[in-house]
Motif scaffolding. Structure first.
Motif, PDB file in Angstrom:
ATOM      1  N   ILE A 140      10.526   0.522  19.079  1.00 54.15           N
ATOM      2  CA  ILE A 140       9.362   1.508  18.688  1.00 54.15           C
ATOM      3  C   ILE A 140       9.402   1.711  17.220  1.00 54.15           C
ATOM      4  O   ILE A 140      10.709   1.710  16.716  1.00 54.15           O
ATOM      5  CB  ILE A 140       9.701   2.600  19.514  1.00 54.15           C
ATOM      6  N   LEU A 141       8.355   1.888  16.670  1.00 51.26           N
ATOM      7  CA  LEU A 141       8.228   2.569  15.384  1.00 51.26           C
ATOM      8  C   LEU A 141       7.409   3.637  15.136  1.00 51.26           C
ATOM      9  O   LEU A 141       6.207   3.531  15.678  1.00 51.26           O
ATOM     10  CB  LEU A 141       7.892   1.395  14.264  1.00 51.26           C
ATOM     11  N   VAL A 142       7.861   4.741  14.738  1.00 52.66           N
ATOM     12  CA  VAL A 142       7.135   5.989  14.370  1.00 52.66           C
ATOM     13  C   VAL A 142       6.362   6.131  13.161  1.00 52.66           C
ATOM     14  O   VAL A 142       7.090   5.798  11.903  1.00 52.66           O
ATOM     15  CB  VAL A 142       8.152   7.071  14.655  1.00 52.66           C
ATOM     16  N   LEU A 143       5.176   6.340  13.021  1.00 54.72           N
ATOM     17  CA  LEU A 143       4.382   6.546  12.085  1.00 54.72           C
ATOM     18  C   LEU A 143       3.637   7.913  11.636  1.00 54.72           C
ATOM     19  O   LEU A 143       3.393   8.482  12.705  1.00 54.72           O
ATOM     20  CB  LEU A 143       3.468   5.514  11.965  1.00 54.72           C
ATOM     21  N   GLY A 144       4.165   8.503  10.416  1.00 53.55           N
ATOM     22  CA  GLY A 144       3.464   9.848  10.247  1.00 53.55           C
ATOM     23  C   GLY A 144       4.395  10.965  10.552  1.00 53.55           C
ATOM     24  O   GLY A 144       4.243  12.052   9.899  1.00 53.55           O
ATOM     25  N   GLN A 145       5.505  10.837  11.217  1.00 57.59           N
ATOM     26  CA  GLN A 145       6.487  11.889  11.653  1.00 57.59           C
ATOM     27  C   GLN A 145       7.788  11.092  11.510  1.00 57.59           C
ATOM     28  O   GLN A 145       8.055  10.032  11.622  1.00 57.59           O
ATOM     29  CB  GLN A 145       6.479  12.498  12.872  1.00 57.59           C
ATOM     30  N   ARG A 146       8.973  12.131  11.408  1.00 62.36           N
ATOM     31  CA  ARG A 146      10.189  11.512  11.254  1.00 62.36           C
ATOM     32  C   ARG A 146      11.161  11.563  12.661  1.00 62.36           C
ATOM     33  O   ARG A 146      11.001  12.672  12.985  1.00 62.36           O
ATOM     34  CB  ARG A 146      10.974  12.401  10.321  1.00 62.36           C
ATOM     35  N   SER A 147      11.561  10.887  12.919  1.00 63.85           N
ATOM     36  CA  SER A 147      12.415  10.619  14.182  1.00 63.85           C
ATOM     37  C   SER A 147      14.020  10.484  13.927  1.00 63.85           C
ATOM     38  O   SER A 147      14.221   9.858  12.881  1.00 63.85           O
ATOM     39  CB  SER A 147      12.075   9.428  15.064  1.00 63.85           C
ATOM     40  N   LYS A 148      14.854  11.033  14.499  1.00 66.11           N
ATOM     41  CA  LYS A 148      16.137  11.044  14.326  1.00 66.11           C
ATOM     42  C   LYS A 148      16.679   9.443  14.513  1.00 66.11           C
ATOM     43  O   LYS A 148      17.500   9.159  13.561  1.00 66.11           O
ATOM     44  CB  LYS A 148      17.150  11.909  14.871  1.00 66.11           C
ATOM     45  N   ILE A 301      11.760  -5.760  13.447  1.00 66.64           N
ATOM     46  CA  ILE A 301      12.597  -4.919  14.741  1.00 66.64           C
ATOM     47  C   ILE A 301      12.568  -6.080  16.025  1.00 66.64           C
ATOM     48  O   ILE A 301      13.523  -6.324  16.486  1.00 66.64           O
ATOM     49  CB  ILE A 301      11.953  -3.637  14.778  1.00 66.64           C
ATOM     50  N   ILE A 302      11.324  -6.589  16.179  1.00 62.03           N
ATOM     51  CA  ILE A 302      11.197  -7.463  17.409  1.00 62.03           C
ATOM     52  C   ILE A 302      11.873  -8.531  17.237  1.00 62.03           C
ATOM     53  O   ILE A 302      12.615  -9.059  18.304  1.00 62.03           O
ATOM     54  CB  ILE A 302       9.644  -7.784  17.726  1.00 62.03           C
ATOM     55  N   GLN A 303      12.103  -9.157  16.279  1.00 61.89           N
ATOM     56  CA  GLN A 303      13.005 -10.331  16.062  1.00 61.89           C
ATOM     57  C   GLN A 303      14.318 -10.055  15.760  1.00 61.89           C
ATOM     58  O   GLN A 303      15.119 -11.077  15.696  1.00 61.89           O
ATOM     59  CB  GLN A 303      12.536 -11.159  14.594  1.00 61.89           C
ATOM     60  N   GLY A 304      14.776  -8.978  15.805  1.00 64.65           N
ATOM     61  CA  GLY A 304      16.132  -8.531  15.754  1.00 64.65           C
ATOM     62  C   GLY A 304      16.525  -8.238  14.494  1.00 64.65           C
ATOM     63  O   GLY A 304      17.784  -8.062  14.287  1.00 64.65           O
ATOM     64  N   PHE A 305      15.914  -8.073  13.118  1.00 67.53           N
ATOM     65  CA  PHE A 305      16.446  -7.756  11.928  1.00 67.53           C
ATOM     66  C   PHE A 305      16.298  -6.187  12.027  1.00 67.53           C
ATOM     67  O   PHE A 305      15.846  -5.456  12.589  1.00 67.53           O
ATOM     68  CB  PHE A 305      15.384  -8.385  10.901  1.00 67.53           C
ATOM     69  N   LYS A 306      17.309  -5.799  10.998  1.00 66.22           N
ATOM     70  CA  LYS A 306      17.310  -4.261  10.731  1.00 66.22           C
ATOM     71  C   LYS A 306      16.196  -3.966   9.625  1.00 66.22           C
ATOM     72  O   LYS A 306      15.969  -4.793   8.672  1.00 66.22           O
ATOM     73  CB  LYS A 306      18.787  -3.873   9.897  1.00 66.22           C
TER      74      LYS A 306
END
Length: 327
Positions: A140-148, A301-306
């Protein structure tokens, strides 16, 4: 119809090399550039179904948007579409209509549909969101807000608010009306407002009135008619361009000339602001680039990279006709 064999022949590489390239495998930078060039020249689009059978991936991305009538979201989606096509992804768009429960429900639904990843554009990040993030194994990637705990791409909303405030002070204004939205939306309702207030409070003689309205133009227009009839400020800062457009229309109806009577600004940088009179001073965000970056980051992220846990995108002050100096 262009095939992998055609791409390999034109690039002067083996078919297996093109296959690794398409599936995110190890390919040298020089070879990747050769294949990139051929793919762009031929307009080749990989077959998602065939790739999914081999790689055990669906090559589908789920996107959860907050509402359907948002100009900024539409620009973000355009950027996403460009990069999805480049990387061979199909995508599913779901609308939460700014309902937190629908957002959570959509997260679980998309995960059950075995999408490779999810891009979430939330109104805010709650404990329910964080719980869903923990329970869902889908990237998952969040756009527009900040997640911990989830990689996030945010806009420089606090800095943007400060930019508008400093610009207003530079023009000589000391009496302000800030038109906000609910603080449930941390970025738009809280960060932008805080940046603006922190800037204009530098001067002890500053007078500030804050009111809250809705994202929807009709609601903002009603608020504007009620507010402008007894306005004492010389500068109005609206939390979005949509709200600014509503205030512009109300000012015209009430025969309050802008910027002669009052200066007006927004946030967003919507194209429509250049086609109204007067054109509206605003903060522009790189929405299209954000959409492209979101898919690029999710793909990694899907491919396993940071990827960075937090990326803050820049903003730009666009000075138009709706503001003037009173010095």
């Amino acid at each position: 119809m262009i095939t992998i064999s055609d791409i390999a022949k034109k690039a002067g590489v083996a078919k297996s090399t093109v296959s690794r390239y398409l599936n995110g495998g190890c390919v040298s930078q020089e070879t990747r550039k050769k294949i990139d060039k051929v793919v762009k020249e031929t307009g080749y689009v990989p077959n998602p179904f065939a790739r999914s059978l081999k790689a055990k991936r669906t090559y589908m991305i789920g996107v959860i948007i907050p509402r359907l009538n948002s100009p900024s979201t539409n620009k973000v989606l355009t950027g996403m579409d460009t990069t999805c096509r480049e990387k061979g992804y199909q995508w599913i768009i779901t609308n939460s209509n700014q309902d937190q429960n629908r957002e959570i429900e959509n997260l679980y639904t998309l995960a059950k549909q075995k999408v490779d990843g999810i891009i979430l554009l939330p109104k805010k990040i709650s404990s329910k969101h964080e719980k869903a993030f923990e329970e869902i194994s889908t990237p998952i990637l969040v756009l527009g807000q900040r997640s911990k705990n989830i990689p996030s791409i945010i806009y420089s909303d606090y800095k943007a608010g400060k930019t508008i405030g400093e610009y207003a002070l530079k023009l000589g204004h000391r009496s302000f009306l800030y038109v906000s939205v609910s603080e449930e939306d941390i970025a738009v309702g809280k960060e932008r407002k805080k940046g603006f207030l922190d800037a204009v409070k530098k001067f002890p003689e500053t007078k500030i009135k804050i009111i809250t309205t809705d994202f929807q133009m009709d609601a903002a227009y009603k608020t504007a008619l009620k507010t402008l009839s007894h306005l004492k400020a010389s500068f109005i800062a609206c939390a979005t361009d949509t709200i600014a457009l509503a205030f512009l229309k109300a000012a015209h109806q009430l025969n309050l000339p802008i910027p002669e009577f009052i200066s007006l600004t927004g946030f967003g940088g919507y194209d429509t602001l250049s086609f109204v009179s007067p054109s509206i001073t605003t903060i522009a965000y790189p929405y299209y680039e954000v959409g492209k970056l979101a898919v690029q980051q999710l793909d990694r992220i899907i491919q396993g990279f940071k990827v960075p846990n937090l990326v803050e995108m820049p903003h730009q002050l666009i000075i138009k006709e709706s503001t003037k100096s009173i010095l």
